[in-house]
Design a protein around this motif. Structure first.
Motif, PDB file in Angstrom:
ATOM      1  N   THR A  78      21.010  -2.392  -6.111  1.00 44.72           N
ATOM      2  CA  THR A  78      19.721  -2.482  -5.682  1.00 44.72           C
ATOM      3  C   THR A  78      19.798  -2.420  -4.320  1.00 44.72           C
ATOM      4  O   THR A  78      20.022  -3.175  -3.626  1.00 44.72           O
ATOM      5  N   PRO A  79      17.781  -1.798  -3.692  1.00 46.25           N
ATOM      6  CA  PRO A  79      17.869  -2.383  -2.504  1.00 46.25           C
ATOM      7  C   PRO A  79      18.336  -3.512  -2.279  1.00 46.25           C
ATOM      8  O   PRO A  79      18.369  -4.050  -1.040  1.00 46.25           O
ATOM      9  N   LEU A  80      17.500  -4.583  -2.939  1.00 46.41           N
ATOM     10  CA  LEU A  80      18.239  -5.763  -2.061  1.00 46.41           C
ATOM     11  C   LEU A  80      19.875  -6.443  -2.230  1.00 46.41           C
ATOM     12  O   LEU A  80      20.092  -6.717  -1.210  1.00 46.41           O
ATOM     13  N   GLN A  81      20.559  -5.829  -2.858  1.00 48.05           N
ATOM     14  CA  GLN A  81      21.828  -5.913  -3.263  1.00 48.05           C
ATOM     15  C   GLN A  81      22.287  -5.316  -1.852  1.00 48.05           C
ATOM     16  O   GLN A  81      22.866  -5.640  -0.774  1.00 48.05           O
ATOM     17  N   ALA A  82      21.685  -4.530  -1.201  1.00 47.55           N
ATOM     18  CA  ALA A  82      22.028  -3.386  -0.453  1.00 47.55           C
ATOM     19  C   ALA A  82      21.720  -4.309   0.475  1.00 47.55           C
ATOM     20  O   ALA A  82      22.000  -4.661   1.896  1.00 47.55           O
ATOM     21  N   VAL A  83      20.532  -4.650   1.104  1.00 49.63           N
ATOM     22  CA  VAL A  83      19.984  -5.466   2.022  1.00 49.63           C
ATOM     23  C   VAL A  83      21.220  -6.683   2.447  1.00 49.63           C
ATOM     24  O   VAL A  83      21.099  -7.400   3.065  1.00 49.63           O
ATOM     25  N   ALA A  84      21.380  -7.586   0.880  1.00 51.40           N
ATOM     26  CA  ALA A  84      22.067  -8.205   1.477  1.00 51.40           C
ATOM     27  C   ALA A  84      23.811  -8.191   1.541  1.00 51.40           C
ATOM     28  O   ALA A  84      24.798  -8.568   2.152  1.00 51.40           O
ATOM     29  N   ALA A  85      23.673  -6.691   1.620  1.00 53.33           N
ATOM     30  CA  ALA A  85      25.558  -6.305   1.919  1.00 53.33           C
ATOM     31  C   ALA A  85      25.478  -6.150   3.270  1.00 53.33           C
ATOM     32  O   ALA A  85      25.735  -6.495   3.934  1.00 53.33           O
ATOM     33  N   GLY A  86      24.085  -5.816   4.047  1.00 57.47           N
ATOM     34  CA  GLY A  86      23.447  -5.490   5.542  1.00 57.47           C
ATOM     35  C   GLY A  86      23.595  -7.155   6.487  1.00 57.47           C
ATOM     36  O   GLY A  86      23.839  -7.207   7.106  1.00 57.47           O
ATOM     37  N   LEU A  87      23.142  -7.478   5.346  1.00 55.49           N
ATOM     38  CA  LEU A  87      23.217  -9.423   6.005  1.00 55.49           C
ATOM     39  C   LEU A  87      23.929  -9.704   6.618  1.00 55.49           C
ATOM     40  O   LEU A  87      24.628 -10.460   7.068  1.00 55.49           O
ATOM     41  N   GLU A  88      24.829 -10.311   5.432  1.00 54.80           N
ATOM     42  CA  GLU A  88      26.746 -10.249   5.476  1.00 54.80           C
ATOM     43  C   GLU A  88      27.141  -9.182   6.410  1.00 54.80           C
ATOM     44  O   GLU A  88      28.672 -10.507   7.100  1.00 54.80           O
ATOM     45  N   ARG A  89      26.973  -8.179   6.820  1.00 58.32           N
ATOM     46  CA  ARG A  89      27.784  -7.260   7.632  1.00 58.32           C
ATOM     47  C   ARG A  89      27.809  -8.229   9.205  1.00 58.32           C
ATOM     48  O   ARG A  89      28.310  -8.279  10.089  1.00 58.32           O
ATOM     49  N   ALA A  90      26.612  -7.870   9.229  1.00 57.94           N
ATOM     50  CA  ALA A  90      25.875  -8.650  10.868  1.00 57.94           C
ATOM     51  C   ALA A  90      25.534 -10.393  10.608  1.00 57.94           C
ATOM     52  O   ALA A  90      26.540 -10.295  11.885  1.00 57.94           O
ATOM     53  N   LEU A 121       8.515  -8.235  18.331  1.00 57.86           N
ATOM     54  CA  LEU A 121       9.448  -6.616  18.582  1.00 57.86           C
ATOM     55  C   LEU A 121      10.924  -6.159  18.285  1.00 57.86           C
ATOM     56  O   LEU A 121      11.106  -5.473  17.425  1.00 57.86           O
ATOM     57  N   LYS A 122      11.638  -7.113  17.720  1.00 55.38           N
ATOM     58  CA  LYS A 122      12.385  -7.519  17.643  1.00 55.38           C
ATOM     59  C   LYS A 122      12.783  -7.079  16.069  1.00 55.38           C
ATOM     60  O   LYS A 122      13.692  -6.271  15.907  1.00 55.38           O
ATOM     61  N   SER A 123      12.082  -7.942  15.720  1.00 53.69           N
ATOM     62  CA  SER A 123      11.817  -8.402  14.342  1.00 53.69           C
ATOM     63  C   SER A 123      11.680  -6.704  13.966  1.00 53.69           C
ATOM     64  O   SER A 123      12.257  -6.714  12.729  1.00 53.69           O
ATOM     65  N   VAL A 124      10.235  -6.233  14.022  1.00 59.68           N
ATOM     66  CA  VAL A 124       9.740  -4.962  13.735  1.00 59.68           C
ATOM     67  C   VAL A 124      11.455  -3.581  13.876  1.00 59.68           C
ATOM     68  O   VAL A 124      11.178  -2.630  12.984  1.00 59.68           O
ATOM     69  N   GLY A 125      12.135  -4.247  14.906  1.00 61.52           N
ATOM     70  CA  GLY A 125      13.715  -2.998  15.060  1.00 61.52           C
ATOM     71  C   GLY A 125      14.278  -3.555  14.046  1.00 61.52           C
ATOM     72  O   GLY A 125      14.642  -1.768  13.550  1.00 61.52           O
ATOM     73  N   LEU A 126      13.867  -4.342  14.096  1.00 62.49           N
ATOM     74  CA  LEU A 126      15.399  -4.762  12.536  1.00 62.49           C
ATOM     75  C   LEU A 126      15.185  -4.414  11.272  1.00 62.49           C
ATOM     76  O   LEU A 126      15.765  -3.661  10.561  1.00 62.49           O
ATOM     77  N   ALA A 127      13.350  -5.127  10.619  1.00 62.67           N
ATOM     78  CA  ALA A 127      13.535  -4.214   9.487  1.00 62.67           C
ATOM     79  C   ALA A 127      13.007  -2.539   9.523  1.00 62.67           C
ATOM     80  O   ALA A 127      13.483  -1.999   8.417  1.00 62.67           O
ATOM     81  N   ALA A 128      12.871  -2.144  10.641  1.00 64.68           N
ATOM     82  CA  ALA A 128      12.793  -0.454  10.913  1.00 64.68           C
ATOM     83  C   ALA A 128      14.305  -0.250  10.791  1.00 64.68           C
ATOM     84  O   ALA A 128      14.686   1.475   9.699  1.00 64.68           O
ATOM     85  N   ALA A 129      15.563  -0.570  11.400  1.00 63.19           N
ATOM     86  CA  ALA A 129      17.378   0.127  10.796  1.00 63.19           C
ATOM     87  C   ALA A 129      17.067  -0.424   9.724  1.00 63.19           C
ATOM     88  O   ALA A 129      17.679   0.532   9.364  1.00 63.19           O
ATOM     89  N   MET A 130      16.417  -1.890   8.772  1.00 61.80           N
ATOM     90  CA  MET A 130      16.876  -1.144   7.238  1.00 61.80           C
ATOM     91  C   MET A 130      16.375  -0.480   6.921  1.00 61.80           C
ATOM     92  O   MET A 130      16.703  -0.028   5.597  1.00 61.80           O
ATOM     93  N   THR A 131      15.027  -0.512   6.723  1.00 65.09           N
ATOM     94  CA  THR A 131      14.441   0.502   6.573  1.00 65.09           C
ATOM     95  C   THR A 131      14.916   1.873   5.975  1.00 65.09           C
ATOM     96  O   THR A 131      15.193   2.286   4.920  1.00 65.09           O
ATOM     97  N   THR A 132      15.022   2.050   7.489  1.00 68.14           N
ATOM     98  CA  THR A 132      15.800   3.632   7.618  1.00 68.14           C
ATOM     99  C   THR A 132      16.539   3.657   6.572  1.00 68.14           C
ATOM    100  O   THR A 132      17.065   4.929   5.927  1.00 68.14           O
ATOM    101  N   ALA A 133      18.151   2.670   6.625  1.00 69.00           N
ATOM    102  CA  ALA A 133      19.215   3.000   5.557  1.00 69.00           C
ATOM    103  C   ALA A 133      18.577   2.545   4.779  1.00 69.00           C
ATOM    104  O   ALA A 133      19.676   3.260   3.686  1.00 69.00           O
ATOM    105  N   LEU A 134      18.030   2.181   3.582  1.00 70.26           N
ATOM    106  CA  LEU A 134      17.692   2.219   2.831  1.00 70.26           C
ATOM    107  C   LEU A 134      16.756   3.329   1.913  1.00 70.26           C
ATOM    108  O   LEU A 134      16.854   4.291   1.223  1.00 70.26           O
ATOM    109  N   VAL A 135      16.156   4.431   3.153  1.00 72.03           N
ATOM    110  CA  VAL A 135      15.368   5.150   2.801  1.00 72.03           C
ATOM    111  C   VAL A 135      16.579   6.594   2.548  1.00 72.03           C
ATOM    112  O   VAL A 135      16.842   6.707   1.825  1.00 72.03           O
ATOM    113  N   GLY A 138      18.554   6.317  -0.739  1.00 70.79           N
ATOM    114  CA  GLY A 138      17.370   7.130  -1.728  1.00 70.79           C
ATOM    115  C   GLY A 138      16.675   5.972  -1.950  1.00 70.79           C
ATOM    116  O   GLY A 138      15.258   6.473  -3.112  1.00 70.79           O
ATOM    117  N   VAL A 139      15.854   5.132  -1.551  1.00 69.18           N
ATOM    118  CA  VAL A 139      15.398   4.155  -1.951  1.00 69.18           C
ATOM    119  C   VAL A 139      13.749   4.725  -1.634  1.00 69.18           C
ATOM    120  O   VAL A 139      14.223   4.649  -1.027  1.00 69.18           O
TER     121      VAL A 139
END
Length: 192
Positions: A78-90, A121-135, A138-139
């Motif tokens: 799911t999108p949040l499971q994918a985010v969890a994978a990103g959080l774990e990696r980072a 601005l850093k937070s905005v950049g991090l959110a954009a990176a995750m959003t782009t990866a999710l899109v 196919g999200v």
């Protein structure tokens, strides 16, 4: 002053944060940061374009790690499971230096409007990176944006709790960021 010594970038960040806390962001000069770090001004400018950028050192790497973790999540995640994978990696890349630096960094940011703006601005950049990866997975865009924002909140909350915790404990940042994501997921379910 040492020239081409290893760890110059890290020493510059530590020196800057300490000086920002001691005398304020505005009163701190690049020359003072370089001197405290034991490098020349030209070495400073090889690593950073200006003193503001010291506090977002590693943002590109963090964004990349979050995006890679999301991209590498299992196909059915799911999108949040994918985010969890990103959080774990980072989170796996954050070590003792990050934990040690966090309270001083927080104090420096709290004392400067300019640094607060840069942190936002850093937070905005991090959110954009995750959003782009999710899109890219196919999200749908709106779902990806919400999941990306929740990911940033989870990272910030987890990082704050981890950095304020027992320094003697050898606990992993991922445990904190994933717990924060679970809390946010549960809280968002109550929004109706």
């Amino acid at each position: 002053m040492g020239r081409w010594e290893p760890g110059a970038r890290e020493r510059l960040v530590l020196a800057a944060v300490d000086l920002f806390v001691e005398q304020g962001y505005d009163a701190t000069t690049v020359a003072q940061i370089a001197e405290r770090a034991g490098v020349t001004k030209s070495t400073f400018f090889r690593h950073f374009p200006d003193k503001r950028e010291l506090l977002v050192a590693g943002q590109e790497t963090l964004s990349r790690l979050l995006a890679e973790g999301i991209a590498e999540a299992p196909a059915g995640a799911t999108p949040l499971q994918a985010v969890a994978a990103g959080l774990e990696r980072a989170s796996s890349m954050m070590g003792p230096m990050n934990r040690e630096l966090a309270p001083r960094l927080k104090a420096a940011v709290a004392a400067s409007a300019e640094l607060q703006e840069r942190d936002a601005l850093k937070s905005v950049g991090l959110a954009a990176a995750m959003t782009t990866a999710l899109v890219a997975r196919g999200v749908p865009e709106s779902t990806a944006a919400i999941a990306g924002e929740l990911g940033v909140l989870a990272f910030k909350r987890g990082y704050a709790e981890w950095s304020e915790g027992d320094r003697a404990a050898n606990d992993d940042l991922a445990r904190y960021t994933l717990a924060a994501l679970d809390e946010l997921r549960a809280a968002s379910a109550t929004l109706g």
